[in-house]
Design a protein around this motif. Sequence first.
Motif: not given
Length: 518
Positions: A138-139, A143, A147-148, A151, A153, A165-166
């Motif tokens: 993710t960092k 990317k 993962l485009d 987001t 966690k 996920t967001a």
Amino acid sequence: MTDPKPAAARISGRRPLNRLLAGAAGLACLTLLGGCFNAAPAQQASQGTGQRIALAMLQPPRSGLTPLSDDAFKLSRWATAETLIMLDANGEAQPGLATEWKQTSPKTWVFTIRQGVKFHDGTDLTPERVEASLIAATKASPKPRILDGVTLKISHDATTVTITTAEPDPLVPQRLSSPQLVILAAKAYSGKSVSPVGTGTGPFELTAVNGTSGATLQRFDGYWGDKALASGIDVNFVPDGAARAAALRTGTAQVVEAVPVGQAASVDQNLIHEVPMPRTNTLYLNTKKGPFADPAVRAAARAAIDRARLVDTVYEGRADIAEGLLGPALPWMAGERDEAYKGLRDGHRAEPAKVDKVKITLGTFTDRAELPEVAVLLEQQLEAAGFEVTQDVREYQYIEADALDGDFDAFILSRATVLDSGDPVAYMYSDFACEGSFNISQFCDKEVDAALKAAAQAPAGEGRRKAIAKAEALILGNDAAVPMLHERVIQGEAAGVTGVERDPRERALLTAKSTVGA
């Protein structure tokens, strides 16, 4: 920018001269120069008695074999690095390094991590290690594609990893199957780039990499699953297609990743296997401006195309006539094309107009050798229907921006229809949604957008597949694009080789079951 390059010659019934010359050059490269295909020296099987497998691959690493790039697919095809999730033929999630998972809320997924797994450096697979690998992805900059716009966690406890996920995302398990999200040992991340050497969990350990020339793998006897039958793999990167074909003929390589269509006839047909690819050769029509803004003129172009002749002439019969955007690499799609689907598609279609000297520009690129030949034959077919065609053929890097800006009336593209999640919705949205980032057709239709949104929100399974089929039907009903053929890759396997995967997604090739002369 380079000058436009018109196709040099009309298609004839004979194999094009450039293919014959390429074959002769490749054979000379193999037999005389010696350096074009660097056969690995014979090695003693240090772990067991199984023979080693010599593998010739198409492209050398582009990013030092970091799994955070497209090089990850090489690691997957060598069975050296593994993901939490695997995919079956329908793109459904199956256990990998995660044994089970559940969705505890619209945005939260919990994955149980397999116990008793060792990395190649002897350290243990743990939920903490899984979390660290995923966070590193993710960092990363850039990317991984999967993962485009996503987001994540990530957290862990003693036995599980939780991913939040967001936004609600029904494809989280499928995303985790991407080879770019392999789980590696801690030491893989200790340098400036991520190193897969000695840090994976697969049945083969990557022990050495020789730049862009080759790589060496050994059987990993500490593997958590069935032990590999072969004692190792010797990889050579052989960009020259004629040299790869010659390596298969001469036995220099036992497995060849891709034999070019033009070289296939020179190889014992018992040694080659055609694998359907999730790649469609498609004619995109500019729906916003020019002649093809008229649906009836688009219908005339679609009616003019002889798909069978394209397959037989350019691809020498080694491709599949397109029934839709999605082909045999997604076998479930054929079952969704029932009478209701056809009625939905055909109900939206305009009747072909009669065209007389309608001028159109036709673009494509040289990077894929067959496309200029497709353009020549397509020009003949369109002109026979009354169009006047001007071709513009360049290298892809010099023509992409113009295609995306809608500077062509028609554009031929060889397009991957399934991206890293194993799901076609992202491709369909990119190419045919009003806000799609790769919308060469300049297409915008509210009904199609609604269908694509419904497909994107549907959970994996039968309901999602039906929603995908509906969206495809609406796109084709508007003649925004004309799918012409589905490409195949020709995979070479020497006599006595068994257990090699023939994977349309190009994720798997050699596995623990692969062996020579067993």
